[in-house]
Enzyme design. Structure first.
Site, mmCIF file in Angstrom:
data_model
loop_
_atom_site.group_PDB
_atom_site.id
_atom_site.type_symbol
_atom_site.label_atom_id
_atom_site.label_comp_id
_atom_site.label_asym_id
_atom_site.label_seq_id
_atom_site.Cartn_x
_atom_site.Cartn_y
_atom_site.Cartn_z
ATOM 1 C CB THR A 14 -0.956 0.017 1.209
ATOM 2 O OG1 THR A 14 -0.202 0.009 2.415
ATOM 3 C CG2 THR A 14 -1.890 -1.189 1.186
ATOM 4 C CG ASP A 15 -0.893 4.715 -1.900
ATOM 5 O OD1 ASP A 15 -1.678 4.622 -0.925
ATOM 6 O OD2 ASP A 15 -1.273 5.060 -3.030
ATOM 7 C CG MET A 16 2.745 7.872 1.938
ATOM 8 S SD MET A 16 3.544 9.474 1.739
ATOM 9 C CE MET A 16 2.873 10.370 3.120
ATOM 10 C CB ILE A 19 -5.354 2.542 -1.958
ATOM 11 C CG1 ILE A 19 -4.582 3.701 -2.582
ATOM 12 C CG2 ILE A 19 -6.589 3.054 -1.232
ATOM 13 C CD1 ILE A 19 -5.359 4.455 -3.643
#
Length: 129
Positions: A14-16, A19
């Site tokens: 996931t990203d910041m 997601i």
């Protein structure tokens, strides 16, 4: 013939924003393709030792919805078209049966000189099925 490959989303995917980072969908479909050709009897290590490797020539991708940490996804791979030297696959990543990512992937095999070669026999045999 549809090949299915399960994926679980881990925190590292996931990203910041929490997601799945967009590039990870390409990793998911790569894993599914590798699993598919292995199940068909294609030994990629033996190919590499013989100086032949699979190469992605083109990817068209559509991001439809997001996936999040702990989601269980399923990658479906089907053959769109094939010649003796080119394989075009459609791959769909689904969550709860609904598509969230679609890609059309064109793959070829190349020798150590960078020249295209025929697809492996076990893959070409699928043309007659």
């Amino acid at each position: 013939m549809i090949h299915t490959f399960p994926i679980r989303v881990y925190y590292e995917d996931t990203d910041m924003g929490g997601i799945v980072y967009h590039a990870n969908y390409l990793r998911y479909i790569e894993r599914a393709r590798s699993d598919w050709v292995r199940r068909l009897g294609n030994d990629q290590n033996a190919m590499r030792e013989a100086g032949i490797v699979w190469v992605v020539r083109r990817i068209e991708a559509d991001y439809i919805a997001t996936a999040k940490f702990e989601d269980e996804l399923l990658v479906e791979t089907t053959i769109n078209s094939m010649t003796n030297a080119r394989l075009v696959m459609d791959q769909v990543v689904k969550r709860d049966g609904a598509p969230i990512f679609r890609a059309r992937v064109t793959a070829v095999c190349m020798n150590s000189a960078g020249k295209p070669v025929r697809l492996p026999a076990e893959i070409r045999a699928l043309q007659s099925q």
